[in-house]
Design a protein around this motif. Structure first.
Motif, PDB file in Angstrom:
ATOM      1  N   GLY A 254       0.720  -1.296  -0.234  1.00  0.00           N
ATOM      2  CA  GLY A 254       0.116  -0.135  -0.144  1.00  0.00           C
ATOM      3  C   GLY A 254       0.726   1.262   0.015  1.00  0.00           C
ATOM      4  N   SER A 255       2.201   0.975   0.123  1.00  0.00           N
ATOM      5  CA  SER A 255       3.018   2.053   0.071  1.00  0.00           C
ATOM      6  C   SER A 255       3.255   2.557  -1.459  1.00  0.00           C
ATOM      7  CB  SER A 255       4.486   1.777   0.886  1.00  0.00           C
ATOM      8  OG  SER A 255       4.213   1.419   2.186  1.00  0.00           O
ATOM      9  N   GLU A 256       3.534   3.871  -1.292  1.00  0.00           N
ATOM     10  CA  GLU A 256       3.971   4.574  -2.803  1.00  0.00           C
ATOM     11  C   GLU A 256       5.317   4.675  -3.099  1.00  0.00           C
ATOM     12  OE1 GLU A 256      -0.146   6.930  -3.804  1.00  0.00           O
ATOM     13  OE2 GLU A 256       1.812   8.046  -3.214  1.00  0.00           O
ATOM     14  N   GLU A 257       5.905   4.451  -4.242  1.00  0.00           N
ATOM     15  CA  GLU A 257       6.940   5.160  -4.830  1.00  0.00           C
ATOM     16  C   GLU A 257       6.762   5.871  -5.925  1.00  0.00           C
ATOM     17  OE1 GLU A 257       9.977   4.257  -3.596  1.00  0.00           O
ATOM     18  OE2 GLU A 257       9.734   2.761  -2.259  1.00  0.00           O
ATOM     19  N   ARG A 258       7.344   7.050  -5.709  1.00  0.00           N
ATOM     20  CA  ARG A 258       7.277   8.429  -6.835  1.00  0.00           C
ATOM     21  C   ARG A 258       8.625   8.688  -7.301  1.00  0.00           C
ATOM     22  NH1 ARG A 258       4.071   9.348  -2.430  1.00  0.00           N
ATOM     23  NH2 ARG A 258       5.462  10.760  -1.370  1.00  0.00           N
ATOM     24  N   ASN A 259       8.526   8.868  -8.675  1.00  0.00           N
ATOM     25  CA  ASN A 259       9.647   9.334  -9.406  1.00  0.00           C
ATOM     26  C   ASN A 259       9.362  10.478 -10.123  1.00  0.00           C
ATOM     27  OD1 ASN A 259      12.424   9.057 -10.408  1.00  0.00           O
ATOM     28  ND2 ASN A 259      11.108   8.498 -12.481  1.00  0.00           N
ATOM     29  N   GLN A 260      10.031  11.604 -10.010  1.00  0.00           N
ATOM     30  CA  GLN A 260      10.014  12.719 -10.775  1.00  0.00           C
ATOM     31  C   GLN A 260      10.743  12.753 -12.170  1.00  0.00           C
ATOM     32  OE1 GLN A 260      10.567  16.817  -8.838  1.00  0.00           O
ATOM     33  NE2 GLN A 260      11.961  17.386 -10.349  1.00  0.00           N
ATOM     34  N   ARG A 261       9.914  12.731 -13.108  1.00  0.00           N
ATOM     35  CA  ARG A 261      10.704  12.445 -14.400  1.00  0.00           C
ATOM     36  C   ARG A 261      11.151  13.738 -15.041  1.00  0.00           C
ATOM     37  NH1 ARG A 261       7.220  10.370 -18.756  1.00  0.00           N
ATOM     38  NH2 ARG A 261       5.384  10.740 -17.500  1.00  0.00           N
ATOM     39  N   TRP A 262      10.738  14.853 -14.727  1.00  0.00           N
ATOM     40  CA  TRP A 262      11.104  16.125 -15.449  1.00  0.00           C
ATOM     41  C   TRP A 262      12.011  17.114 -14.342  1.00  0.00           C
ATOM     42  CZ3 TRP A 262       6.213  18.207 -17.786  1.00  0.00           C
ATOM     43  CH2 TRP A 262       5.374  17.251 -18.733  1.00  0.00           C
ATOM     44  N   ALA A 263      12.999  17.618 -14.695  1.00  0.00           N
ATOM     45  CA  ALA A 263      13.522  18.528 -13.828  1.00  0.00           C
ATOM     46  C   ALA A 263      12.997  19.988 -13.654  1.00  0.00           C
ATOM     47  CB  ALA A 263      15.019  18.712 -14.355  1.00  0.00           C
ATOM     48  N   HIS A 264      12.167  20.470 -14.814  1.00  0.00           N
ATOM     49  CA  HIS A 264      11.457  21.459 -14.597  1.00  0.00           C
ATOM     50  C   HIS A 264       9.834  21.200 -15.115  1.00  0.00           C
ATOM     51  CE1 HIS A 264      15.249  23.664 -14.070  1.00  0.00           C
ATOM     52  NE2 HIS A 264      15.608  23.071 -14.951  1.00  0.00           N
ATOM     53  N   SER A 265       9.274  22.169 -14.484  1.00  0.00           N
ATOM     54  CA  SER A 265       7.783  21.962 -14.808  1.00  0.00           C
ATOM     55  C   SER A 265       7.662  22.611 -16.238  1.00  0.00           C
ATOM     56  CB  SER A 265       7.027  23.000 -13.711  1.00  0.00           C
ATOM     57  OG  SER A 265       7.270  24.551 -13.823  1.00  0.00           O
ATOM     58  N   ARG A 266       6.438  22.311 -16.752  1.00  0.00           N
ATOM     59  CA  ARG A 266       6.049  22.567 -18.006  1.00  0.00           C
ATOM     60  C   ARG A 266       4.505  23.072 -18.146  1.00  0.00           C
ATOM     61  NH1 ARG A 266       5.857  18.796 -23.677  1.00  0.00           N
ATOM     62  NH2 ARG A 266       6.630  20.505 -25.011  1.00  0.00           N
ATOM     63  N   ARG A 267       4.275  24.255 -18.615  1.00  0.00           N
ATOM     64  CA  ARG A 267       3.203  25.005 -18.624  1.00  0.00           C
ATOM     65  C   ARG A 267       2.235  25.040 -19.818  1.00  0.00           C
ATOM     66  NH1 ARG A 267       6.351  26.910 -15.296  1.00  0.00           N
ATOM     67  NH2 ARG A 267       5.746  28.083 -13.445  1.00  0.00           N
ATOM     68  N   ARG A 268       1.193  24.691 -19.732  1.00  0.00           N
ATOM     69  CA  ARG A 268       0.190  24.611 -20.789  1.00  0.00           C
ATOM     70  C   ARG A 268      -1.110  25.660 -20.386  1.00  0.00           C
ATOM     71  NH1 ARG A 268       0.190  20.176 -24.185  1.00  0.00           N
ATOM     72  NH2 ARG A 268       1.527  18.495 -23.670  1.00  0.00           N
ATOM     73  N   TYR A 269      -1.619  25.878 -21.776  1.00  0.00           N
ATOM     74  CA  TYR A 269      -2.592  27.039 -21.669  1.00  0.00           C
ATOM     75  C   TYR A 269      -3.784  26.663 -22.586  1.00  0.00           C
ATOM     76  CZ  TYR A 269       1.280  29.419 -19.279  1.00  0.00           C
ATOM     77  OH  TYR A 269       2.064  29.929 -18.499  1.00  0.00           O
ATOM     78  N   ASN A 270      -4.762  27.373 -22.193  1.00  0.00           N
ATOM     79  CA  ASN A 270      -6.115  27.325 -23.286  1.00  0.00           C
ATOM     80  C   ASN A 270      -6.204  28.814 -23.607  1.00  0.00           C
ATOM     81  OD1 ASN A 270      -8.148  26.885 -24.891  1.00  0.00           O
ATOM     82  ND2 ASN A 270      -9.354  25.783 -23.567  1.00  0.00           N
ATOM     83  N   ALA A 271      -6.165  29.431 -24.652  1.00  0.00           N
ATOM     84  CA  ALA A 271      -6.147  30.454 -25.086  1.00  0.00           C
ATOM     85  C   ALA A 271      -7.488  30.802 -25.436  1.00  0.00           C
ATOM     86  CB  ALA A 271      -5.207  31.228 -26.264  1.00  0.00           C
ATOM     87  N   GLY A 272      -8.404  29.946 -25.667  1.00  0.00           N
ATOM     88  CA  GLY A 272      -9.784  30.053 -26.243  1.00  0.00           C
ATOM     89  C   GLY A 272     -10.798  30.617 -25.491  1.00  0.00           C
ATOM     90  N   TYR A 273     -10.235  30.563 -23.901  1.00  0.00           N
ATOM     91  CA  TYR A 273     -11.515  31.301 -23.055  1.00  0.00           C
ATOM     92  C   TYR A 273     -10.925  33.062 -23.144  1.00  0.00           C
ATOM     93  CZ  TYR A 273     -11.819  26.717 -20.607  1.00  0.00           C
ATOM     94  OH  TYR A 273     -12.379  25.680 -20.359  1.00  0.00           O
ATOM     95  N   GLY A 274     -10.092  33.390 -23.710  1.00  0.00           N
ATOM     96  CA  GLY A 274      -9.732  34.769 -24.109  1.00  0.00           C
ATOM     97  C   GLY A 274     -10.477  35.439 -25.328  1.00  0.00           C
ATOM     98  N   VAL A 275     -10.945  34.612 -25.952  1.00  0.00           N
ATOM     99  CA  VAL A 275     -11.782  35.113 -27.271  1.00  0.00           C
ATOM    100  C   VAL A 275     -13.072  35.551 -26.894  1.00  0.00           C
ATOM    101  CG1 VAL A 275     -12.305  34.435 -29.441  1.00  0.00           C
ATOM    102  CG2 VAL A 275     -10.260  33.575 -28.953  1.00  0.00           C
ATOM    103  N   LYS A 276     -13.155  36.864 -27.141  1.00  0.00           N
ATOM    104  CA  LYS A 276     -14.435  37.429 -26.509  1.00  0.00           C
ATOM    105  C   LYS A 276     -15.303  38.059 -27.804  1.00  0.00           C
ATOM    106  CE  LYS A 276     -13.673  36.500 -22.474  1.00  0.00           C
ATOM    107  NZ  LYS A 276     -14.218  35.288 -21.782  1.00  0.00           N
ATOM    108  N   SER A 277     -14.636  38.266 -28.898  1.00  0.00           N
ATOM    109  CA  SER A 277     -15.182  38.968 -29.823  1.00  0.00           C
ATOM    110  C   SER A 277     -14.787  38.407 -31.464  1.00  0.00           C
ATOM    111  CB  SER A 277     -15.177  40.442 -30.058  1.00  0.00           C
ATOM    112  OG  SER A 277     -13.667  40.819 -30.196  1.00  0.00           O
ATOM    113  N   ARG A 278     -15.312  38.949 -32.525  1.00  0.00           N
ATOM    114  CA  ARG A 278     -14.774  38.792 -33.811  1.00  0.00           C
ATOM    115  C   ARG A 278     -13.368  39.218 -34.075  1.00  0.00           C
ATOM    116  NH1 ARG A 278     -17.113  37.699 -39.195  1.00  0.00           N
ATOM    117  NH2 ARG A 278     -19.149  37.537 -38.050  1.00  0.00           N
ATOM    118  N   ALA A 279     -13.131  40.343 -33.493  1.00  0.00           N
ATOM    119  CA  ALA A 279     -11.876  41.131 -33.423  1.00  0.00           C
ATOM    120  C   ALA A 279     -10.831  40.143 -32.905  1.00  0.00           C
ATOM    121  CB  ALA A 279     -11.863  42.354 -33.153  1.00  0.00           C
ATOM    122  N   ASP A 280     -11.059  39.711 -31.771  1.00  0.00           N
ATOM    123  CA  ASP A 280     -10.142  38.813 -31.050  1.00  0.00           C
ATOM    124  C   ASP A 280      -9.905  37.590 -31.695  1.00  0.00           C
ATOM    125  OD1 ASP A 280     -10.312  40.441 -28.835  1.00  0.00           O
ATOM    126  OD2 ASP A 280     -11.568  39.210 -27.827  1.00  0.00           O
TER     127      ASP A 280
END
Length: 208
Positions: free
Chosen positions: A32-58
Motif C-alpha cells: 500500500g506504500s507508494e514510490e514516486r519518481n519525478q521525470r522532469w527537472a522543470h515544470s512545463r506550462r500549458r494554456y488554453n487561449a480559447g477562453y480569452g476570445v470574446k469577439s470577432r476582432a479577437d
C-alpha cells in the motif's frame, strides 16, 4: 522551425486558463506504500487561449497570429497574467528580487531564474525570455547600471568584469513564457455578427 520573438495578443492572453504541470510516476506497492519518481527537472506550462476570445476582432487577431506561426511549427512569446515578474504579486521588479549566484572572481555568466517555495524544497525556474529593458541587477546589494548585457534568447546575464569572489549577484525582471500552438487546425464557429466561439486553443511551453 524557428522561434519568433513576438507576443501572443495580450488582450486574449489575459482571459486564458492554464498553468504549470509536472510528470510524476507513482507506483503503489503491495503493502500500500507508494514510490514516486519525478521525470522532469522543470515544470512545463500549458494554456488554453480559447477562453480569452470574446469577439470577432479577437478571433481575427488569433487567426492571423496562428497562420503566421504555421500552427505548431514556430514558437512565440506568451504573457502569463498570473506570473510574469520576478517579484511576488507581479510588482515592479527590484534588483534584489532573485539570487542568481555567488561570484568567484572568474565567472561572468549568470542565468536568470525565479524561486518558488521556501523551507522544504524550493524550485528554481529558469527564465529564458526576459522582457527587453526590464532586467535590473545588483552585486552585494549595490545596483549595477552598466557593464553587463542580457541575452533575450537564453536569459543569461554576462558581466564585462567578473563579480568578486563571494559577491552575491541578484536581479529583478519581467518575463514571458516561450510556447507554441499545440494544434495545427483552428475550429471556428461564428455565433453572431460580432462574436466568435473557439472552445480550445491549446498552447504548450517549449524549451527555446
Amino acid at each position: 522551425m524557428a522561434f519568433h520573438g513576438v507576443r501572443f495578443p495580450l488582450d486574449v492572453a489575459l482571459g486564458a486558463r492554464g498553468g504549470p504541470g509536472w510528470a510524476t510516476d507513482v507506483v503503489t506497492l503491495q503493502s500500500g506504500s507508494e514510490e514516486r519518481n519525478q521525470r522532469w527537472a522543470h515544470s512545463r506550462r500549458r494554456y488554453n487561449a480559447g477562453y480569452g476570445v470574446k469577439s470577432r476582432a479577437d478571433m481575427q487577431a488569433v487567426l492571423s497570429f496562428f497562420e503566421e506561426r504555421r500552427g505548431r511549427f514556430h514558437g512565440f512569446l506568451w504573457r502569463d497574467g498570473l506570473d510574469f515578474s520576478s517579484r511576488d504579486g507581479n510588482g515592479a521588479p527590484g534588483p534584489d528580487d532573485q539570487a542568481l549566484g555567488i561570484g568567484d572572481g572568474v565567472r561572468t555568466d549568470f542565468a536568470l531564474r525565479k524561486r518558488y517555495g521556501a523551507a522544504h524544497d524550493p524550485y528554481w525556474r529558469p527564465i529564458t525570455k526576459p522582457v527587453a529593458g526590464s532586467v535590473v541587477l545588483a552585486v552585494d546589494g549595490v545596483v549595477v547600471e552598466t557593464g553587463f548585457s542580457v541575452d533575450g534568447v537564453t536569459g543569461v546575464v554576462t558581466f564585462e568584469a567578473a563579480p568578486a569572489a563571494g559577491a552575491v549577484v541578484t536581479a529583478g525582471f519581467l518575463f514571458d513564457v516561450p510556447v507554441r500552438f499545440d494544434i495545427d487546425r483552428l475550429d471556428i464557429e461564428l455565433s453572431s455578427f460580432d462574436a466568435a466561439d473557439v472552445p480550445v486553443i491549446p498552447l504548450v511551453e517549449i524549451r527555446a
